[in-house]
Motif scaffolding. Sequence first.
Motif, PDB file in Angstrom:
ATOM      1  N   LEU B 325       0.862  -1.217   0.000  1.00  0.00           N
ATOM      2  CA  LEU B 325       0.033  -0.059   0.037  1.00  0.00           C
ATOM      3  C   LEU B 325       0.768   1.020  -0.030  1.00  0.00           C
ATOM      4  O   LEU B 325       0.523   2.296  -0.823  1.00  0.00           O
ATOM      5  CB  LEU B 325      -0.710  -0.087   1.171  1.00  0.00           C
ATOM      6  CG  LEU B 325      -2.391  -0.488   1.220  1.00  0.00           C
ATOM      7  CD1 LEU B 325      -3.022  -0.471   2.721  1.00  0.00           C
ATOM      8  CD2 LEU B 325      -3.153   0.547   0.334  1.00  0.00           C
ATOM      9  N   LYS B 327       4.010   1.758  -1.033  1.00  0.00           N
ATOM     10  CA  LYS B 327       4.547   1.882  -2.228  1.00  0.00           C
ATOM     11  C   LYS B 327       3.698   2.503  -3.328  1.00  0.00           C
ATOM     12  O   LYS B 327       3.938   3.574  -4.198  1.00  0.00           O
ATOM     13  CB  LYS B 327       4.932   0.469  -2.791  1.00  0.00           C
ATOM     14  CG  LYS B 327       6.078   0.562  -3.778  1.00  0.00           C
ATOM     15  CD  LYS B 327       6.459  -0.783  -4.539  1.00  0.00           C
ATOM     16  CE  LYS B 327       6.794  -1.702  -3.552  1.00  0.00           C
ATOM     17  NZ  LYS B 327       7.404  -2.946  -4.174  1.00  0.00           N
ATOM     18  N   MET B 328       2.355   2.034  -3.397  1.00  0.00           N
ATOM     19  CA  MET B 328       1.388   2.514  -4.087  1.00  0.00           C
ATOM     20  C   MET B 328       1.293   3.881  -4.191  1.00  0.00           C
ATOM     21  O   MET B 328       1.051   4.597  -5.095  1.00  0.00           O
ATOM     22  CB  MET B 328       0.132   1.497  -4.278  1.00  0.00           C
ATOM     23  CG  MET B 328      -0.020   0.223  -4.657  1.00  0.00           C
ATOM     24  SD  MET B 328      -1.498  -0.703  -4.068  1.00  0.00           S
ATOM     25  CE  MET B 328      -2.730   0.227  -4.179  1.00  0.00           C
ATOM     26  N   VAL B 329       0.726   4.217  -2.744  1.00  0.00           N
ATOM     27  CA  VAL B 329       0.635   5.766  -2.450  1.00  0.00           C
ATOM     28  C   VAL B 329       1.880   6.401  -2.639  1.00  0.00           C
ATOM     29  O   VAL B 329       1.613   7.882  -3.355  1.00  0.00           O
ATOM     30  CB  VAL B 329       0.174   5.937  -0.924  1.00  0.00           C
ATOM     31  CG1 VAL B 329       0.602   7.149  -0.630  1.00  0.00           C
ATOM     32  CG2 VAL B 329      -1.113   5.134  -0.773  1.00  0.00           C
TER      33      VAL B 329
END
Lengths: 333, 333, 333
Positions: B325, B327-329
């Motif tokens: 999560l 990393k995605m953000v």
Amino acid sequence: MKISDLAVLIKGAVEGDNDINITSLSGIGSAGEGDLTFALDEKKLSQAEKSRSSCVLTTLAMRTSTKPLIRVHNPKLAFLISYRILYPLEPSTSFIHSSAVVASSVKFGNNVCIGAQVSIEGHVTIGDNVIIESGCVIKGKCFIGDSCHLYPRVVLYQNSVLKRNVILHAGVVVGCDGFGYVKDQETIYKFPQLGKVIIEENVEIGANTSIDRGSLDDTVIGANSKIDNLCHIAHNVKIGRNVIMAAQCGIAGSVVIGDNVTMSGQVAVIDNVTIGKNATIGGKSGIIGNIDDGAVMWGLPARPLAQTKRQMALLFWLTKNFSILSKMVKEKA
Amino acid sequence: MKISDLAVLIKGAVEGDNDINITSLSGIGSAGEGDLTFALDEKKLSQAEKSRSSCVLTTLAMRTSTKPLIRVHNPKLAFLISYRILYPLEPSTSFIHSSAVVASSVKFGNNVCIGAQVSIEGHVTIGDNVIIESGCVIKGKCFIGDSCHLYPRVVLYQNSVLKRNVILHAGVVVGCDGFGYVKDQETIYKFPQLGKVIIEENVEIGANTSIDRGSLDDTVIGANSKIDNLCHIAHNVKIGRNVIMAAQCGIAGSVVIGDNVTMSGQVAVIDNVTIGKNATIGGKSGIIGNIDDGAVMWGLPARPLAQTKRQMALLFWLTKNFSILSKMVKEKA
Amino acid sequence: MKISDLAVLIKGAVEGDNDINITSLSGIGSAGEGDLTFALDEKKLSQAEKSRSSCVLTTLAMRTSTKPLIRVHNPKLAFLISYRILYPLEPSTSFIHSSAVVASSVKFGNNVCIGAQVSIEGHVTIGDNVIIESGCVIKGKCFIGDSCHLYPRVVLYQNSVLKRNVILHAGVVVGCDGFGYVKDQETIYKFPQLGKVIIEENVEIGANTSIDRGSLDDTVIGANSKIDNLCHIAHNVKIGRNVIMAAQCGIAGSVVIGDNVTMSGQVAVIDNVTIGKNATIGGKSGIIGNIDDGAVMWGLPARPLAQTKRQMALLFWLTKNFSILSKMVKEKA
């Protein structure tokens, strides 16, 4: 008493004037001349140096000081022992206040003190050196071991057993009926509460705490355990030895708590679970399942402390990054 | 008593030797010869078979056993009734202990027992078969209905009303002033607390629980409701019939709780809300709004149980997948 | 009393028939003829108009009414003052019940009332106009200031100090030992609890609340503070002035609570923290660190209210969008 003499008794080493006299004990904040105080860290020692105290108990590793010191392994314990040395307990002499109502079948040990307005019902057995203060009510067939101290207005229901050296503070209720009912159709019936409460030696229980008698089995508080004010211990609970339970905890029916468990305030434990020995439970936790030996738990529901902290950090991170997350989810939807 | 005779009285069917005698009741753990015990499931029945108990109450559908059985519809209820049969309540005979202080205007029914050190002030009315144990204080104008039992050290403030068959355990306080103040500028004024407490029939209240009198209205506890130890019921609260409230719950002012509500321990309810009838509230919940009839709620704040469980599972999943999560953000930011 | 006369005393303005008489006060729900009631909003005024009350206290800005009104700045305060005017406190006359046990060294002021079964130990000082109700136990060297009122079964341990006009409800325990122990190896020693409790003027404390004495320092409850039922105040706590603490709060050792703090029910505060003045703490919060002056906090652990609400909204959003999130994480993993 000269500090050199005290040092011998508490197995400490004087640093400074051996001939200084101490007459009393106090905390650093209120220490006056002649007072012994204690300091566990440098900050406290600096405060002690600014006080008028005559001598400071401190650790073996502490820096030197302008005040006379007594260095010991455990300054807080040494302070406690010094207190006992300076203020020895006066042996009580047998005394039953004339306003007390005591059944003729009550058996007394030696040196028992019964305060005003106490009521003791039939077939109670009371050991040596017991103090039962004003307004206590002891119902029939209770056993109160040697050196117990019941502060004012304690109530023991029938058959309660206190082993030696138990301290019950004002308003404690021991042996009240557990919360057991049977529902049938629309009716709620009271289930018989036939067990008793057994409190082992050296237990101390805080003001207005209540401990239910067992329903069919007994409720047991293990030796040396300490329970703070306003706790609730339900029927059939078994608490081990050396358990520390802070104020306002609530332990539901048939819970088993292992030896050396430490519980902060306002913890709730659901019925029929086991808390393993040496576990530590953070304040306000809600325990809804068995807990492993030595576990450190916190939260509602209680989880391992590290996990609860991670969840809290995560929530903080999520609220901070909410707009990005929200955008991602919208695009994906 | 022969088990065949008992079986008739509790509407059960004997399986095994009809002539076995039972003399007492106990739980499986401590059952000895002559004891009746009960087993709701196979595991308990196996334990009972290993015990020395003489007879086991069990369900209609249970397997056969090496022990004599009595099969009944509700074994726990049958156990309770058997207890009443084997240990019938002895009728008390009128008795007022000489140390009790009773105003001359107090009206007594028949067979009233007043223990030692009790104090009863003016214009109190007491029904038939009432037991008021040692150290209770009943202030003026209270009404205590037939068959009430006040354990030691209960306090009733003025005008408290107990209908028939109410049980109050040691240390209960009924009718104390509610927590009502008016602030004006810097000053806090005490608001008059003029109402009373009305406790309907068959209510049982646990040790050291406190129930505030109404401020202008009354505080009411409905018939058959059971309140455990150390609960707090604030002023003007209306509790319905058949409510089960476990220990250490706190109900703020003017809350309305419907019939048949069940509340686990340490629940808090904010002032002025309504909890619908048949609702179930999990332990340690914080209720901050009205609750629908029949709802099952848990959490802080309390939400429908399924939703609270989903949130907990989600938090677990999020911590597990945090690195992804995160990393995605970061990529999106 | 004519409402025009009352209006003068409470600094209000009559609107309607000046000659209407009021004889009593009541809430809107139970108001009858001759009753004064109060309405803070239009809805309540409409209810009052439907009641049989003779006059309504209301705000300066309220609409006109079919009922006689008295408009005042603070209707609730005016109601309270009206209550005092219609029901003035009768001056008590000195009275010591013959069943009370009072040490010869106790010093009494004027107009002191001591109820039945009270026990007062040596060297206690009691001011003027003090009421000590049935079953209270006052241990040695306590000081009870003028106009204090102790309801039944209050216990004061040694050296407790109540300044003037303190109200303690039934079952309150003041000055019990704090929860202080020293562990050394396997043994748990009781640490001396030598301090006292000082309760400043105009404090009111609810039923069955317990307040520990200080260990080396004192426990202090500041002037005008109000503490509800079943609270726990640990050793060395310092509570400021005008603090409002709702039921079942637990304050651990050495906490400092600033002036004008408001705390809802079942809050727990960890030991050794400071809560800044004018802070507001939501119900069931767990305070685990210092709180700034004026902060508004909620949750477990307590965070600024807005942040806690944001977290709750976020959790709700996350559970709603879980399937999308889950898909995103799976693709990324």
